[in-house]
Design a protein around this motif. Structure first.
Motif, mmCIF file in Angstrom:
data_model
loop_
_atom_site.group_PDB
_atom_site.id
_atom_site.type_symbol
_atom_site.label_atom_id
_atom_site.label_comp_id
_atom_site.label_asym_id
_atom_site.label_seq_id
_atom_site.Cartn_x
_atom_site.Cartn_y
_atom_site.Cartn_z
ATOM 1 N N SER A 46 0.810 -1.218 0.000
ATOM 2 C CA SER A 46 0.000 0.000 0.000
ATOM 3 C C SER A 46 0.842 1.266 0.000
ATOM 4 C CB SER A 46 -0.927 0.005 1.219
ATOM 5 O OG SER A 46 -0.176 -0.040 2.417
ATOM 6 N N GLU A 47 2.125 1.149 0.351
ATOM 7 C CA GLU A 47 3.008 2.321 0.370
ATOM 8 C C GLU A 47 3.831 2.449 -0.913
ATOM 9 O OE1 GLU A 47 2.746 4.546 2.679
ATOM 10 O OE2 GLU A 47 1.290 3.302 3.754
ATOM 11 N N VAL A 48 3.590 1.572 -1.883
ATOM 12 C CA VAL A 48 4.297 1.625 -3.165
ATOM 13 C C VAL A 48 3.476 2.450 -4.149
ATOM 14 C CG1 VAL A 48 5.260 0.290 -5.076
ATOM 15 C CG2 VAL A 48 5.334 -0.629 -2.741
ATOM 16 N N PHE A 49 4.057 3.531 -4.681
ATOM 17 C CA PHE A 49 3.361 4.384 -5.635
ATOM 18 C C PHE A 49 3.763 4.084 -7.076
ATOM 19 C CE2 PHE A 49 3.062 8.022 -2.293
ATOM 20 C CZ PHE A 49 2.158 7.273 -1.575
ATOM 21 N N LEU A 50 4.958 3.541 -7.292
ATOM 22 C CA LEU A 50 5.442 3.323 -8.650
ATOM 23 C C LEU A 50 4.754 2.142 -9.310
ATOM 24 C CD1 LEU A 50 9.303 3.941 -8.645
ATOM 25 C CD2 LEU A 50 7.425 5.574 -8.748
ATOM 26 N N SER A 72 -3.628 7.669 4.328
ATOM 27 C CA SER A 72 -3.643 7.990 5.758
ATOM 28 C C SER A 72 -2.580 9.002 6.143
ATOM 29 C CB SER A 72 -3.460 6.706 6.576
ATOM 30 O OG SER A 72 -2.195 6.118 6.294
ATOM 31 N N TYR A 73 -1.535 9.135 5.309
ATOM 32 C CA TYR A 73 -0.472 10.082 5.618
ATOM 33 C C TYR A 73 -0.331 11.165 4.544
ATOM 34 C CZ TYR A 73 4.246 11.980 6.211
ATOM 35 O OH TYR A 73 5.317 12.825 6.334
ATOM 36 N N TYR A 74 -0.183 10.783 3.283
ATOM 37 C CA TYR A 74 0.118 11.749 2.238
ATOM 38 C C TYR A 74 -1.075 12.623 1.869
ATOM 39 C CZ TYR A 74 4.537 9.355 1.675
ATOM 40 O OH TYR A 74 5.777 8.819 1.914
ATOM 41 N N ASN A 75 -2.265 12.182 2.192
ATOM 42 C CA ASN A 75 -3.446 13.002 1.894
ATOM 43 C C ASN A 75 -4.550 12.643 2.890
ATOM 44 O OD1 ASN A 75 -5.346 14.652 0.777
ATOM 45 N ND2 ASN A 75 -5.553 13.545 -1.147
ATOM 46 N N ASP A 76 -4.435 13.177 4.104
ATOM 47 C CA ASP A 76 -5.376 12.802 5.162
ATOM 48 C C ASP A 76 -6.442 13.871 5.411
ATOM 49 O OD1 ASP A 76 -3.912 14.765 6.436
ATOM 50 O OD2 ASP A 76 -3.741 13.683 8.329
ATOM 51 N N VAL A 77 -6.598 14.824 4.464
ATOM 52 C CA VAL A 77 -7.581 15.891 4.624
ATOM 53 C C VAL A 77 -8.711 15.679 3.619
ATOM 54 C CG1 VAL A 77 -7.992 18.381 4.567
ATOM 55 C CG2 VAL A 77 -5.791 17.489 5.362
ATOM 56 N N THR A 218 -5.451 16.237 9.371
ATOM 57 C CA THR A 218 -6.670 15.816 10.053
ATOM 58 C C THR A 218 -6.348 14.816 11.155
ATOM 59 O OG1 THR A 218 -8.031 16.161 8.083
ATOM 60 C CG2 THR A 218 -8.914 14.682 9.761
ATOM 61 N N ASN A 219 -5.411 13.930 10.871
ATOM 62 C CA ASN A 219 -5.040 12.872 11.807
ATOM 63 C C ASN A 219 -3.867 13.336 12.670
ATOM 64 O OD1 ASN A 219 -4.315 10.527 13.131
ATOM 65 N ND2 ASN A 219 -4.317 9.244 11.289
ATOM 66 N N ALA A 220 -4.042 13.353 13.982
ATOM 67 C CA ALA A 220 -2.976 13.785 14.893
ATOM 68 C C ALA A 220 -1.768 12.867 14.823
ATOM 69 C CB ALA A 220 -3.498 13.845 16.326
ATOM 70 N N ASP A 221 -1.951 11.630 14.369
ATOM 71 C CA ASP A 221 -0.809 10.716 14.213
ATOM 72 C C ASP A 221 0.211 11.271 13.231
ATOM 73 O OD1 ASP A 221 -1.932 8.932 15.954
ATOM 74 O OD2 ASP A 221 -2.757 7.627 14.405
ATOM 75 N N THR A 244 6.431 3.885 15.213
ATOM 76 C CA THR A 244 5.442 2.871 14.819
ATOM 77 C C THR A 244 4.519 3.408 13.717
ATOM 78 O OG1 THR A 244 3.813 3.548 16.497
ATOM 79 C CG2 THR A 244 5.474 1.902 17.135
ATOM 80 N N HIS A 245 4.804 4.611 13.226
ATOM 81 C CA HIS A 245 3.961 5.196 12.183
ATOM 82 C C HIS A 245 4.041 4.337 10.926
ATOM 83 C CE1 HIS A 245 2.396 8.024 9.233
ATOM 84 N NE2 HIS A 245 1.943 8.768 10.234
ATOM 85 N N PRO A 246 2.902 3.903 10.373
ATOM 86 C CA PRO A 246 2.914 2.933 9.269
ATOM 87 C C PRO A 246 3.472 3.452 7.956
ATOM 88 C CG PRO A 246 0.690 3.709 9.695
ATOM 89 C CD PRO A 246 1.539 4.238 10.803
ATOM 90 N N ALA A 247 3.519 4.763 7.753
ATOM 91 C CA ALA A 247 4.068 5.310 6.511
ATOM 92 C C ALA A 247 5.486 5.816 6.705
ATOM 93 C CB ALA A 247 3.170 6.437 5.988
ATOM 94 N N MET A 248 5.708 6.630 7.725
ATOM 95 C CA MET A 248 7.046 7.186 7.934
ATOM 96 C C MET A 248 8.048 6.125 8.375
ATOM 97 S SD MET A 248 6.335 10.975 9.573
ATOM 98 C CE MET A 248 4.837 10.611 10.498
#
Length: 342
Positions: A46-50, A72-77, A218-221, A244-248
C-alpha cells in the motif's frame, strides 16, 4: 545559528533542472500494478506508488506512478483540492531507488543515504485532484556519478514530474549508498553515542499535539511537532518521532528518516506563516524546497526544528523561510522553503 540560503545544497549548488515544457504521452507506460515493493524499500504494498520503470537511453529513464487521492499520511484531509508536494517527493524517492537497483547493479541490501535535493513546483494547477486517479510519469536523467575505489557509490538525478501529461514539478537529488558491513561500522559509532541517552518519553499525547488544523493535518498521528514555542526569538518545536507510524516507518530504521524531517519543515513553515501572516494552508503551497542532510538524526535523542529566518519578496509576494533541525546542539538538516499563494 542563522543559515544562509546559499549554504544549502552545497553539491547541487546553482544547478537547475533542464525543464522542457511539453505534453507527455504516457501510452507506453504501464499503470496496471505496482512494482516490487523490495525495489523501492517498502514493506507494505500500500506504500508503493510506482507502477513502471524503463530505460530510454544511457543514463535516461522514466517511471510511472499513481498519486493516492486518499492516503492515511500523504493526503489525510477530506476534500483537499491539490496533491501534497510530499507525495511527489515520495515518488521521486522511490524512483531514485528503483533505478539504482535495476540499472546500476546496486544490491538490494545496500544502505542508501539521501544527501541533498532541490524541489520546485512549476505548475500547481497540474496537481489538482480530479475525479479519477492521476497518471504520473517522472523523466529521470543521471547527470553525475560518484565512485569510491573505482566502484560506483552515488548518483545525482535530474527529474521532471509530469501529472496527466503536464509538467508539474522538477527535482534535483543526490544520493549515495554503501554495503551493509561499512554501514554497520559507520552507524555503530552513532548508535554507541546514544547508548547513554534514555529512550525519549514524550509528555505530550497525540491528542494534544499542536494545531493540526493549522498545518493541514486531520489525523494527529501525522503531526511531527510538539507545541511550537518562541525560544531566543525563534519559533522552535521538538520533533515527535513515532517509530510505529505505518508510513514514515514502513520498515525498521536505525535513525529518523529524511521524509519525516521534510514533513517537520513543511509543518513548521505552515504554522509560522499562519501565525505571522494569517494565511491558511488551503490558500498556499510549497513552491520550492531545498534541503541538505548534514548528519544522521538519531532516534533516542531529543531533536528540534527551528525557523531561522523568514522574509517576503516584495514583487512576487512569495514567502521564503530558512529552517533547520538540530540534535545535541548540532545541525542535522537545513532547509530553504518558498511558499506561494494558490
Amino acid at each position: 545559528m542563522e543559515i544562509q540560503s546559499n549554504a544549502i545544497c552545497s553539491k547541487l549548488g546553482q544547478i537547475e533542472v533542464n525543464a522542457i515544457l511539453k505534453e507527455l504521452n504516457h501510452s507506453e507506460c504501464s499503470f496496471g500494478h505496482t512494482v516490487n515493493k523490495k525495489l523501492v524499500h517498502r514493506a507494505a504494498v500500500s506504500e508503493v506508488f510506482l507502477t513502471d520503470v524503463k530505460s530510454t537511453a544511457d543514463d535516461k529513464f522514466y517511471t510511472g506512478a499513481h498519486l493516492p487521492r486518499t492516503h492515511s499520511y500523504y493526503n489525510d484531509v477530506p476534500g483537499k483540492t491539490h496533491y501534497e508536494n510530499i507525495a511527489l517527493l515520495e515518488v521521486c524517492r522511490q524512483s531514485s531507488i528503483i533505478i539504482a537497483h535495476n540499472f546500476y547493479e546496486v544490491p538490494l541490501n545496500a544502505k542508501f543515504i539521501f544527501n541533498e535535493a532541490k524541489f520546485h513546483i512549476k505548475n500547481n494547477k497540474a496537481l489538482s485532484i480530479k475525479a479519477t486517479p492521476s497518471f504520473v510519469i517522472t523523466e529521470v536523467d543521471v547527470i553525475s556519478k560518484e565512485f569510491r575505489n573505482d566502484i560506483l557509490c552515488g548518483l545525482t538525478y535530474e527529474m521532471r514530474i509530469y501529472v496527466d501529461g503536464c509538467l508539474a514539478a522538477t527535482k534535483l537529488m543526490d544520493i549515495s549508498w554503501m554495503p551493509v558491513p561499512i554501514w554497520n561500522k559507520i552507524r555503530s559509532k552513532g548508535l554507541k553515542f546514544v547508548e547513554g541517552f534514555s529512550e525519549i518519553k514524550y509528555s505530550t499525547s497525540l491528542s494534544q499535539l499542536q494545531n493540526k488544523d493549522i498545518i493541514g493535518r486531520t489525523n494527529a498521528d501525522n503531526v511531527v511537532l510538539h507545541p511550537v514555542e518562541i525560544v531566543n526569538d525563534k519559533y522552535t518545536a521538538k520533533l515527535y518521532v513515532n517509530d510505529t507510524h505505518p508510513a514514515m516507518f514502513d520498515h525498521p530504521l536505525d535513525h529518523v528518516p529524511g521524509m519525516l524531517l521534510i514533513e517537520a519543515f513543511r509543518q513548521m513553515s505552515l504554522y509560522c506563516i499562519n501565525k505571522k501572516f494569517g494565511l491558511d494552508h488551503n490558500d498556499i503551497y510549497m513552491k520550492d524546497c531545498d534541503i541538505e542532510f548534514t548528519k544522521f538524526t538519531e532516534l533516542k535523542i531529543d531533536s528540534s526544528c527551528s525557523l531561522d529566518n523568514i522574509s517576503v519578496d516584495e514583487e512576487s509576494n512569495e514567502i521564503s523561510l530558512l529552517l533547520s533541525t538540530s540534535q545535541n546542539k548540532a545541525i542535522t538538516a537545513k532547509c530553504h522553503i518558498r511558499i506561494a499563494r494558490k
